[in-house]
Design a protein around this motif. Sequence first.
Motif, short mmCIF file in Angstrom:
data_model
loop_
_atom_site.label_atom_id
_atom_site.label_comp_id
_atom_site.label_asym_id
_atom_site.label_seq_id
_atom_site.Cartn_x
_atom_site.Cartn_y
_atom_site.Cartn_z
N PHE A 158 0.83 -1.20 0.00
CA PHE A 158 0.00 0.00 0.00
C PHE A 158 0.87 1.26 0.00
O PHE A 158 0.38 2.35 0.28
CB PHE A 158 -0.94 0.01 1.21
N SER A 159 2.15 1.08 -0.28
CA SER A 159 3.04 2.23 -0.32
C SER A 159 3.99 2.09 -1.51
O SER A 159 4.16 1.01 -2.06
CB SER A 159 3.84 2.35 0.98
N VAL A 160 4.55 3.21 -1.91
CA VAL A 160 5.54 3.21 -2.98
C VAL A 160 6.76 3.95 -2.45
O VAL A 160 6.63 5.08 -1.97
CB VAL A 160 4.99 3.88 -4.26
N ASN A 161 7.91 3.30 -2.50
CA ASN A 161 9.14 3.85 -1.95
C ASN A 161 8.97 4.30 -0.50
O ASN A 161 9.47 5.35 -0.08
CB ASN A 161 9.63 5.04 -2.81
N GLY A 162 8.21 3.51 0.24
CA GLY A 162 8.04 3.79 1.66
C GLY A 162 7.02 4.87 1.99
O GLY A 162 6.78 5.17 3.14
N VAL A 163 6.39 5.45 0.95
CA VAL A 163 5.39 6.48 1.19
C VAL A 163 4.00 5.89 0.97
O VAL A 163 3.72 5.31 -0.09
CB VAL A 163 5.59 7.68 0.23
N ASP A 164 3.14 6.03 1.98
CA ASP A 164 1.78 5.49 1.87
C ASP A 164 1.03 6.11 0.70
O ASP A 164 1.11 7.31 0.47
CB ASP A 164 0.99 5.79 3.16
N GLN A 165 0.30 5.25 -0.03
CA GLN A 165 -0.57 5.76 -1.11
C GLN A 165 -1.93 6.04 -0.49
O GLN A 165 -2.71 5.12 -0.21
CB GLN A 165 -0.70 4.71 -2.21
N LEU A 166 -2.22 7.32 -0.29
CA LEU A 166 -3.47 7.70 0.35
C LEU A 166 -4.52 8.10 -0.69
O LEU A 166 -4.30 8.99 -1.50
CB LEU A 166 -3.23 8.88 1.29
N ALA A 167 -5.65 7.40 -0.66
CA ALA A 167 -6.76 7.77 -1.53
C ALA A 167 -7.65 8.79 -0.82
O ALA A 167 -8.38 9.54 -1.44
CB ALA A 167 -7.58 6.54 -1.90
N TYR A 168 -7.59 8.78 0.51
CA TYR A 168 -8.32 9.74 1.32
C TYR A 168 -7.41 10.16 2.47
O TYR A 168 -6.98 9.31 3.25
CB TYR A 168 -9.64 9.13 1.85
N GLN A 169 -7.09 11.45 2.53
CA GLN A 169 -6.19 11.95 3.56
C GLN A 169 -6.82 11.81 4.95
O GLN A 169 -8.02 11.96 5.10
CB GLN A 169 -5.91 13.45 3.31
N TYR A 170 -5.98 11.53 5.92
CA TYR A 170 -6.48 11.38 7.30
C TYR A 170 -7.25 12.62 7.74
O TYR A 170 -6.81 13.74 7.54
CB TYR A 170 -5.31 11.12 8.25
N ALA A 171 -8.42 12.38 8.30
CA ALA A 171 -9.25 13.47 8.79
C ALA A 171 -9.86 13.07 10.13
O ALA A 171 -10.10 11.89 10.38
CB ALA A 171 -10.36 13.78 7.79
N GLU A 172 -10.08 14.06 10.97
CA GLU A 172 -10.63 13.80 12.29
C GLU A 172 -12.13 13.98 12.29
O GLU A 172 -12.67 14.79 11.54
CB GLU A 172 -10.01 14.76 13.32
N GLU A 173 -12.77 13.22 13.14
CA GLU A 173 -14.22 13.32 13.30
C GLU A 173 -14.51 13.32 14.80
O GLU A 173 -13.98 12.48 15.53
CB GLU A 173 -14.89 12.11 12.62
#
Length: 210
Positions: free
Chosen positions: A87-102
């Motif tokens: 789920f990452s490329v070159n150690g960087v997470d591939q985020l389809a939805y950025q972390y958000a707080e609720e």
Amino acid sequence: MRFTTSAFLLGLFASATAHFTLLYPLPRGDFDEDLEPNFCGGYTEVTTNRTTFPLSGGFFTIKTGHAGFTVGALLSTVADPNNFDNFSVNGVDQLAYQYAEEASAGTFCIPLNISAAGISGVKDGANVTLQIVFAGGDGNLYQCADLTLSANLTTPSDATCSNATVTASTTASSAAASETSTTTSVGVTHQASAAAAFLFGIVGVAVALL
Ligand SMILES: *[C@@H]1O[C@H](CO)[C@@H](O)[C@H](O)[C@H]1NC(C)=O
Ligand SMILES: *[C@@H]1O[C@H](CO)[C@@H](O)[C@H](O)[C@H]1NC(C)=O
Ligand SMILES: *[C@@H]1O[C@H](CO)[C@@H](O)[C@H](O)[C@H]1NC(C)=O
Ligand SMILES: *[C@@H]1O[C@H](CO)[C@@H](O)[C@H](O)[C@H]1NC(C)=O
Ligand SMILES: *[C@@H]1O[C@H](CO)[C@@H](O)[C@H](O)[C@H]1NC(C)=O
Ligand SMILES: *[C@@H]1O[C@H](CO)[C@@H](O)[C@H](O)[C@H]1NC(C)=O
């Protein structure tokens, strides 16, 4: 004695609040609360009954009894993603939805435009896997859904999209939680029942004892 008390209370805390379910798209397998802290909620193997999912204008829906959490979505374009590296490329997470707080507990339908994430290999007909990451304060929890992306599908026909906040429940059976529905915005409720306030107070003490 102190350890025994706090361990007991933390156990109570965990069983009462620390989980979420992925209602849409459907996860790889039946929900297993004990395995949820593991990769893909314990389901390491890809499934073949994939959900056809919009490349643009999709959404995912989660339900939790835990108020105050962070949620994000990782995406893998690997055919059979069975570990976090996929789920990452070159150690960087591939985020389809950025972390958000609720701030609230309840059911949340969160917009997900996969094509907007700029992830290589995302295109019409591509098989991808979505991994929802949920953090409610006591470790990350995970659920995965295997998808086939479709450019001509814009609104998932088999799922409704609405939010419903609940008063945070602190008992194992959260059925008694009162519900407030909305399709436009999430009402942030600062009210908690006397029982909830009491239990959160105890949890605070338990954490302080550690
Ligand atoms: C695929 O099958 C598994 C096992 O029956 C089930 O748990 C899962 O919900 C199904 N996924 C979809 C997208 O229907
Ligand atoms: C996508 O996955 C399905 C189900 O596993 C498979 O039948 C299909 O060949 C795959 N498509 C591609 C483009 O890999
Ligand atoms: C999704 O993102 C793409 C690329 O940024 C954009 O062209 C498209 O309008 C977006 N779709 C929706 C429904 O917001
Ligand atoms: C998936 O991750 C494993 C473990 O890091 C790695 O060996 C494999 O090459 C990855 N698969 C792809 C297609 O990148
Ligand atoms: C949408 O695309 C799928 C293949 O991705 C195709 O099977 C289907 O017929 C298309 N639907 C419409 C309405 O064009
Ligand atoms: C539900 O809540 C999420 C998170 O606050 C928000 O992004 C989304 O737009 C809401 N969905 C609806 C249908 O109101």
